[in-house]
Design an enzyme around this catalytic site. Structure first.
Site, PDB file in Angstrom:
ATOM      1  N   GLY A  75       0.825  -1.201   0.000  1.00  0.00           N
ATOM      2  CA  GLY A  75       0.000   0.000   0.000  1.00  0.00           C
ATOM      3  C   GLY A  75       0.862   1.255   0.000  1.00  0.00           C
ATOM      4  N   HIS A  81      14.195   4.097  -0.969  1.00  0.00           N
ATOM      5  CA  HIS A  81      15.032   3.273  -0.103  1.00  0.00           C
ATOM      6  C   HIS A  81      16.473   3.425  -0.553  1.00  0.00           C
ATOM      7  CE1 HIS A  81      11.560   1.578   1.737  1.00  0.00           C
ATOM      8  NE2 HIS A  81      11.181   0.872   0.680  1.00  0.00           N
ATOM      9  N   SER A 161      10.381   1.411   7.004  1.00  0.00           N
ATOM     10  CA  SER A 161      11.736   1.926   6.797  1.00  0.00           C
ATOM     11  C   SER A 161      11.931   3.110   7.728  1.00  0.00           C
ATOM     12  CB  SER A 161      11.968   2.345   5.338  1.00  0.00           C
ATOM     13  OG  SER A 161      11.075   3.377   4.955  1.00  0.00           O
ATOM     14  N   CYS A 177       5.563   9.721  -0.315  1.00  0.00           N
ATOM     15  CA  CYS A 177       4.239   9.306   0.174  1.00  0.00           C
ATOM     16  C   CYS A 177       3.140  10.293  -0.208  1.00  0.00           C
ATOM     17  CB  CYS A 177       4.275   9.091   1.686  1.00  0.00           C
ATOM     18  SG  CYS A 177       5.486   7.851   2.182  1.00  0.00           S
TER      19      CYS A 177
END
Length: 222
Positions: A75, A81, A161, A177
């Site tokens: 999701g 990362h 994370s 996000c």
């Protein structure tokens, strides 16, 4: 729901793990957990630089694809990362721990918040905003950790994370996000520069509380 479940395997990988390799390993482990041929897993690792696109990713949030972009089934929207970021992947069987995804996510957030407290950072949840938040040196609410999960046949994949000491400029290639109005921060940017191993120890110290919290789902729904 049993309180006598065996502890998940705790795996720590060194070096930079390519994201597609980790995704394939998670999928295989989840299938084995469903089949009853493998134990649950908590996997701590670092990735080579990558942008990942969750199921709600919006094309306009990818500003500069300076690193590989990998679609993923978790999701959320776009995230980054890379080195200096602790990634934790969880392959847990909610058939045994309670079929309550909301409870799982809440417990996961609480675990990360508790671990951050162990290393001197006050973090919190924010209503209407997924992730882990803190106050940066300019007094702003800033994101220090991301949460993104997938549940397949009631077995979890992906996880969290936490920005320990990544290059924060790498987040500039995306709208992290999907929240352009909020900055991203890290332990290092907050003046709490620590090795990843120190944060791993904080995660280990607080892990039992996370697993106990999953018992908030008192019934398994068929």
């Amino acid at each position: 729901m049993s309180s006598d479940l065996p502890a998940p395997e705790w795996r720590h990988s060194t070096g930079l793990i390519p994201y597609p390799d980790a995704l394939a390993e998670m999928e295989a482990r989840a299938a084995a957990v469903v089949a009853g041929t493998a134990n649950e897993l908590v996997w701590l690792l670092e990735h080579a630089p990558v942008y990942t696109a969750g199921t709600s990713a919006v094309a306009g949030d990818l500003i500069d694809a300076r690193f590989p972009v990998v679609p993923t089934g978790r999701g959320g929207k776009y995230t980054y990362h890379g080195p200096g970021q602790r990634v934790g992947y969880l392959v847990l069987d909610l058939n045994k721990r309670g079929r309550d995804v909301r409870c799982f996510v809440h417990a996961l957030e609480g675990w990360v918040i508790a671990a951050l407290k162990q290393v001197g950072v006050d973090a919190f949840r924010a209503d209407g905003r997924v992730g882990i938040w803190t106050i940066d040196r300019e007094g702003r609410e800033a994101k220090i950790g991301a949460i993104g999960v997938r549940v397949k046949r009631w077995v979890t994949l992906h996880g969290f994370s936490v920005n320990v000491s990544p290059d924060l400029s790498h987040f500039g290639g995306i709208v992290p996000c999907g929240l352009p109005e909020y900055p991203v921060t890290s332990l290092a940017a907050l003046g709490r520069a620590i090795p990843l191993e120190t944060f791993d120890a904080a995660l280990a110290l607080t892990a039992s509380g996370f697993l106990e919290t999953l018992s908030c789902a008192a019934e398994i729904v068929a």
